[in-house]
Design a protein around this motif. Sequence first.
Motif, PDB file in Angstrom:
ATOM      1  N   ALA A  45      53.728  40.588  23.968  1.00 14.11           N
ATOM      2  CA  ALA A  45      55.057  40.680  24.586  1.00 14.11           C
ATOM      3  C   ALA A  45      55.006  41.548  25.837  1.00 14.11           C
ATOM      4  CB  ALA A  45      56.067  41.244  23.578  1.00 14.11           C
ATOM      5  N   VAL A  46      54.256  42.640  25.783  1.00  6.79           N
ATOM      6  CA  VAL A  46      54.129  43.520  26.961  1.00  6.79           C
ATOM      7  C   VAL A  46      53.389  42.779  28.078  1.00  6.79           C
ATOM      8  CG1 VAL A  46      53.038  45.628  27.828  1.00  6.79           C
ATOM      9  CG2 VAL A  46      54.280  45.667  25.655  1.00  6.79           C
ATOM     10  N   LYS A  47      52.329  42.047  27.736  1.00  5.59           N
ATOM     11  CA  LYS A  47      51.589  41.283  28.756  1.00  5.59           C
ATOM     12  C   LYS A  47      52.491  40.241  29.409  1.00  5.59           C
ATOM     13  CE  LYS A  47      47.048  41.884  26.674  1.00  5.59           C
ATOM     14  NZ  LYS A  47      46.045  41.311  25.787  1.00  5.59           N
ATOM     15  N   LYS A  48      53.366  39.651  28.612  1.00  3.59           N
ATOM     16  CA  LYS A  48      54.297  38.660  29.151  1.00  3.59           C
ATOM     17  C   LYS A  48      55.276  39.320  30.116  1.00  3.59           C
ATOM     18  CE  LYS A  48      57.439  34.939  27.660  1.00  3.59           C
ATOM     19  NZ  LYS A  48      58.038  34.889  28.957  1.00  3.59           N
ATOM     20  N   LEU A  49      55.729  40.546  29.783  1.00  4.45           N
ATOM     21  CA  LEU A  49      56.627  41.284  30.684  1.00  4.45           C
ATOM     22  C   LEU A  49      55.929  41.549  32.019  1.00  4.45           C
ATOM     23  CD1 LEU A  49      58.269  43.914  28.296  1.00  4.45           C
ATOM     24  CD2 LEU A  49      59.377  41.952  29.366  1.00  4.45           C
TER      25      LEU A  49
ATOM     26  N   LYS B  75      56.633  39.929  35.842  1.00 10.36           N
ATOM     27  CA  LYS B  75      56.942  40.972  36.824  1.00 10.36           C
ATOM     28  C   LYS B  75      58.163  41.812  36.415  1.00 10.36           C
ATOM     29  CE  LYS B  75      54.446  39.004  40.576  1.00 10.36           C
ATOM     30  NZ  LYS B  75      53.168  39.084  39.985  1.00 10.36           N
ATOM     31  N   LEU B  76      58.345  41.991  35.103  1.00 10.02           N
ATOM     32  CA  LEU B  76      59.424  42.844  34.601  1.00 10.02           C
ATOM     33  C   LEU B  76      58.898  44.237  34.246  1.00 10.02           C
ATOM     34  CD1 LEU B  76      61.217  40.259  32.294  1.00 10.02           C
ATOM     35  CD2 LEU B  76      61.962  41.059  34.541  1.00 10.02           C
ATOM     36  N   ALA B  77      57.568  44.407  34.325  1.00  8.38           N
ATOM     37  CA  ALA B  77      56.940  45.699  34.069  1.00  8.38           C
ATOM     38  C   ALA B  77      55.663  45.784  34.896  1.00  8.38           C
ATOM     39  CB  ALA B  77      56.626  45.846  32.587  1.00  8.38           C
ATOM     40  N   SER B  78      55.250  47.017  35.197  1.00  9.74           N
ATOM     41  CA  SER B  78      54.032  47.204  36.003  1.00  9.74           C
ATOM     42  C   SER B  78      52.809  47.285  35.094  1.00  9.74           C
ATOM     43  CB  SER B  78      54.147  48.488  36.826  1.00  9.74           C
ATOM     44  OG  SER B  78      54.104  49.605  35.966  1.00  9.74           O
ATOM     45  N   GLU B  79      51.645  47.196  35.720  1.00  9.25           N
ATOM     46  CA  GLU B  79      50.412  47.283  34.941  1.00  9.25           C
ATOM     47  C   GLU B  79      50.215  48.683  34.382  1.00  9.25           C
ATOM     48  OE1 GLU B  79      46.960  45.665  36.825  1.00  9.25           O
ATOM     49  OE2 GLU B  79      47.950  43.754  37.273  1.00  9.25           O
ATOM     50  N   ASP B  80      50.693  49.700  35.105  1.00 10.93           N
ATOM     51  CA  ASP B  80      50.619  51.075  34.582  1.00 10.93           C
ATOM     52  C   ASP B  80      51.452  51.201  33.313  1.00 10.93           C
ATOM     53  OD1 ASP B  80      48.961  51.871  36.614  1.00 10.93           O
ATOM     54  OD2 ASP B  80      50.566  52.775  37.831  1.00 10.93           O
ATOM     55  N   GLU B  81      52.644  50.604  33.337  1.00  7.39           N
ATOM     56  CA  GLU B  81      53.499  50.627  32.137  1.00  7.39           C
ATOM     57  C   GLU B  81      52.817  49.889  30.991  1.00  7.39           C
ATOM     58  OE1 GLU B  81      58.071  50.758  33.765  1.00  7.39           O
ATOM     59  OE2 GLU B  81      56.955  48.885  34.034  1.00  7.39           O
ATOM     60  N   GLN B  82      52.104  48.816  31.325  1.00  9.13           N
ATOM     61  CA  GLN B  82      51.392  48.050  30.305  1.00  9.13           C
ATOM     62  C   GLN B  82      50.338  48.930  29.632  1.00  9.13           C
ATOM     63  OE1 GLN B  82      49.185  44.653  31.744  1.00  9.13           O
ATOM     64  NE2 GLN B  82      48.383  44.160  29.715  1.00  9.13           N
ATOM     65  N   LYS B  83      49.534  49.643  30.436  1.00 10.03           N
ATOM     66  CA  LYS B  83      48.480  50.501  29.879  1.00 10.03           C
ATOM     67  C   LYS B  83      49.096  51.584  28.992  1.00 10.03           C
ATOM     68  CE  LYS B  83      44.827  48.835  31.972  1.00 10.03           C
ATOM     69  NZ  LYS B  83      44.292  47.686  31.300  1.00 10.03           N
ATOM     70  N   ARG B  84      50.182  52.209  29.491  1.00 12.15           N
ATOM     71  CA  ARG B  84      50.842  53.264  28.718  1.00 12.15           C
ATOM     72  C   ARG B  84      51.395  52.716  27.403  1.00 12.15           C
ATOM     73  NH1 ARG B  84      52.979  55.960  33.394  1.00 12.15           N
ATOM     74  NH2 ARG B  84      54.140  54.064  33.531  1.00 12.15           N
TER      75      ARG B  84
ATOM     76  N   ILE C 160      60.144  47.258  27.704  1.00  7.53           N
ATOM     77  CA  ILE C 160      59.047  47.777  26.879  1.00  7.53           C
ATOM     78  C   ILE C 160      59.590  48.611  25.724  1.00  7.53           C
ATOM     79  CG2 ILE C 160      57.123  49.417  26.917  1.00  7.53           C
ATOM     80  CD1 ILE C 160      56.300  48.214  29.591  1.00  7.53           C
ATOM     81  N   ASN C 161      60.681  49.357  25.966  1.00  8.29           N
ATOM     82  CA  ASN C 161      61.281  50.160  24.882  1.00  8.29           C
ATOM     83  C   ASN C 161      61.731  49.267  23.729  1.00  8.29           C
ATOM     84  OD1 ASN C 161      60.861  52.513  26.279  1.00  8.29           O
ATOM     85  ND2 ASN C 161      62.922  52.583  27.148  1.00  8.29           N
ATOM     86  N   ALA C 162      62.272  48.100  24.063  1.00  7.87           N
ATOM     87  CA  ALA C 162      62.715  47.167  23.029  1.00  7.87           C
ATOM     88  C   ALA C 162      61.518  46.629  22.245  1.00  7.87           C
ATOM     89  CB  ALA C 162      63.501  46.022  23.655  1.00  7.87           C
ATOM     90  N   VAL C 163      60.420  46.376  22.946  1.00 11.99           N
ATOM     91  CA  VAL C 163      59.201  45.905  22.276  1.00 11.99           C
ATOM     92  C   VAL C 163      58.707  46.961  21.289  1.00 11.99           C
ATOM     93  CG1 VAL C 163      56.759  45.327  22.627  1.00 11.99           C
ATOM     94  CG2 VAL C 163      58.489  44.377  24.155  1.00 11.99           C
ATOM     95  N   LEU C 164      58.716  48.234  21.722  1.00 13.32           N
ATOM     96  CA  LEU C 164      58.255  49.318  20.848  1.00 13.32           C
ATOM     97  C   LEU C 164      59.189  49.488  19.644  1.00 13.32           C
ATOM     98  CD1 LEU C 164      57.109  51.974  23.481  1.00 13.32           C
ATOM     99  CD2 LEU C 164      55.678  50.490  22.091  1.00 13.32           C
TER     100      LEU C 164
END
Length: 186
Positions: A139-143, A147-156, A3-7
């Motif tokens: 990109a975050v939704k794809k992560l 299963k490379l990121a959680s739904e909480d991380e997605q919301k954040r 997610i950091n790379a996406v940002l």
Amino acid sequence: MAINAVLATLETKMEQSIASFASNLTKVRTGRANPSLLDTVHVDYYGSMLPISQVANLSLLDARTIGIQPWEKGMGAKIEKAIRDSDLGLNPSSMGDLIRVPMPAMSEERRRELTKVVRNEGESAKVAIRNVRRDANDAVKKLVKDKLASEDEQKRSEADIQKITDRFIAEVDRLVAAKEQDIMAV
């Protein structure tokens, strides 16, 4: 890709959009002389089309006049012709080796037209920024899907992406307001 790379990618692409928008704004003519107005004008230099800045020195003689000093004697007439043929509405005049390009005064109607052009450019920049936001959210939704990121991380991260987007859209609005003020100043 985390997610950091996406940002980070999001910020980079939005900064590029702002830089492109700012570059487009310099091409919109105000009442003042600015050598960057001639960046789009190309002159024939031994068979190659080059920007005027690569065949002459550009300077400001006063607030409403650009001075062009060609590096070679024979280039003066070609530079004058290139400026006249451009769609900038400028009429250069030669004084020996120096070419003077006075900026004509703009009518109130023309100023209003230019502010509309600036607003349209601003809207285009905002659309580009929103497209970058959409790509980052995808990109975050794809992560999350992979299963490379959680739904909480997605919301954040979606909240972070929106904050970054809002910041860049505010920057576009600031640039538009500054350019409109510049155009309307007599």
